[in-house]
Design an enzyme around this catalytic site. Sequence first.
Site, PDB file in Angstrom:
ATOM      1  N   LYS A   9     -53.912  47.606   1.005  1.00 46.30           N
ATOM      2  CA  LYS A   9     -55.333  47.798   0.695  1.00 46.30           C
ATOM      3  C   LYS A   9     -55.509  48.478  -0.671  1.00 46.30           C
ATOM      4  O   LYS A   9     -54.566  49.077  -1.201  1.00 46.30           O
ATOM      5  CB  LYS A   9     -55.974  48.626   1.812  1.00 46.30           C
ATOM      6  N   TYR A  49     -62.253  40.142   8.981  1.00 43.88           N
ATOM      7  CA  TYR A  49     -62.751  41.206   9.860  1.00 43.88           C
ATOM      8  C   TYR A  49     -63.849  40.696  10.801  1.00 43.88           C
ATOM      9  O   TYR A  49     -64.773  41.445  11.142  1.00 43.88           O
ATOM     10  CB  TYR A  49     -63.257  42.385   9.027  1.00 43.88           C
ATOM     11  N   ASN A 122     -56.944  53.408   4.996  1.00 41.35           N
ATOM     12  CA  ASN A 122     -55.670  53.603   5.688  1.00 41.35           C
ATOM     13  C   ASN A 122     -54.512  52.742   5.166  1.00 41.35           C
ATOM     14  O   ASN A 122     -53.583  52.434   5.887  1.00 41.35           O
ATOM     15  CB  ASN A 122     -55.862  53.453   7.199  1.00 41.35           C
ATOM     16  N   HIS A 125     -53.109  47.014   6.261  1.00 41.42           N
ATOM     17  CA  HIS A 125     -53.528  46.274   7.457  1.00 41.42           C
ATOM     18  C   HIS A 125     -52.303  45.562   8.026  1.00 41.42           C
ATOM     19  O   HIS A 125     -51.458  45.080   7.269  1.00 41.42           O
ATOM     20  CB  HIS A 125     -54.581  45.210   7.109  1.00 41.42           C
ATOM     21  N   GLU A 136     -54.536  35.085  11.045  1.00 46.00           N
ATOM     22  CA  GLU A 136     -54.654  35.786   9.765  1.00 46.00           C
ATOM     23  C   GLU A 136     -53.739  35.181   8.695  1.00 46.00           C
ATOM     24  O   GLU A 136     -54.120  35.084   7.530  1.00 46.00           O
ATOM     25  CB  GLU A 136     -54.327  37.266   9.970  1.00 46.00           C
TER      26      GLU A 136
HETATM   27  P1  TYD Z   1     -59.748  47.839  13.399  1.00 48.18           P
HETATM   28  O1  TYD Z   1     -59.501  46.365  13.320  1.00 48.18           O
HETATM   29  O2  TYD Z   1     -60.423  48.411  14.619  1.00 48.18           O
HETATM   30  O3  TYD Z   1     -58.381  48.694  13.209  1.00 48.18           O
HETATM   31  P2  TYD Z   1     -56.934  48.311  12.611  1.00 48.18           P
HETATM   32  O4  TYD Z   1     -57.068  48.190  11.118  1.00 48.18           O
HETATM   33  O5  TYD Z   1     -56.052  49.471  13.002  1.00 48.18           O
HETATM   34  O6  TYD Z   1     -56.522  47.008  13.258  1.00 48.18           O
HETATM   35  O7  TYD Z   1     -60.641  48.280  12.155  1.00 48.18           O
HETATM   36  C1  TYD Z   1     -60.488  47.670  10.899  1.00 48.18           C
HETATM   37  C2  TYD Z   1     -60.640  48.711   9.800  1.00 48.18           C
HETATM   38  O8  TYD Z   1     -61.942  49.280   9.837  1.00 48.18           O
HETATM   39  C3  TYD Z   1     -59.712  49.904   9.957  1.00 48.18           C
HETATM   40  O9  TYD Z   1     -58.423  49.663   9.416  1.00 48.18           O
HETATM   41  C4  TYD Z   1     -60.432  50.978   9.217  1.00 48.18           C
HETATM   42  C5  TYD Z   1     -61.900  50.632   9.397  1.00 48.18           C
HETATM   43  N1  TYD Z   1     -62.545  51.501  10.395  1.00 48.18           N
HETATM   44  C6  TYD Z   1     -63.361  52.530   9.969  1.00 48.18           C
HETATM   45  O10 TYD Z   1     -63.552  52.729   8.743  1.00 48.18           O
HETATM   46  N2  TYD Z   1     -63.979  53.322  10.907  1.00 48.18           N
HETATM   47  C7  TYD Z   1     -63.761  53.162  12.256  1.00 48.18           C
HETATM   48  O11 TYD Z   1     -64.344  53.926  13.078  1.00 48.18           O
HETATM   49  C8  TYD Z   1     -62.876  52.107  12.695  1.00 48.18           C
HETATM   50  C9  TYD Z   1     -62.601  51.891  14.157  1.00 48.18           C
HETATM   51  C10 TYD Z   1     -62.302  51.301  11.738  1.00 48.18           C
END
Ligand code: TYD
Length: 148
Positions: A9, A49, A122, A125, A136
């Site tokens: 990211k 997404y 974070n 992905h 994906e």
């Molecule tokens: P998600 O697909 O639920 O998690 P992951 O990436 O672990 O599969 O969510 C997608 C992205 O959305 C996540 O990486 C970070 C963002 N996000 C937020 O910013 N706030 C939140 O409360 C959640 C659940 C996700």
Amino acid sequence: MEQTLILIKPDAIEKRLTGIILSRFEALGLEIAGAKVVCATEELLREHYANLQGSPFLDGVLKFMLGEYNHLPDHRIHAFVLRGENAVARVRAALGATNPEKADPWTLRGQFGCIKNGVMQNAVHASGTPEEAQREINLWFKPEEVLK
Ligand code: TYD
């Protein structure tokens, strides 16, 4: 052999972490089966997404993924297909929890993620299930761009 998609990211690209992150997956014995730099469009990210449709943080996630919170000259994302035994679950374990403030400190998100502008920045992905991985990979890669 199981395949999974990972996306580096914009926060991690800005911090030049792509090599460090990839080396962690290589250390797990996973093989790189596809690699590219993608100038992501909002359309592609909305499709990626699709599960967040209607969620209150989707707009923030899209802005973040388009690089608006980082200092990049374009919408670049580093995309990889990794493959190996149990690749999906092992890569997710190496990532840690979605929320970087809750992720274990030895995981990639625990070490490199943060929450800024109300968005979980974070770093990486990774697909959540083998079915999600196929969807994906087909979204981000053409069949001929991935090793058979
Ligand atoms: P998600 O697909 O639920 O998690 P992951 O990436 O672990 O599969 O969510 C997608 C992205 O959305 C996540 O990486 C970070 C963002 N996000 C937020 O910013 N706030 C939140 O409360 C959640 C659940 C996700």
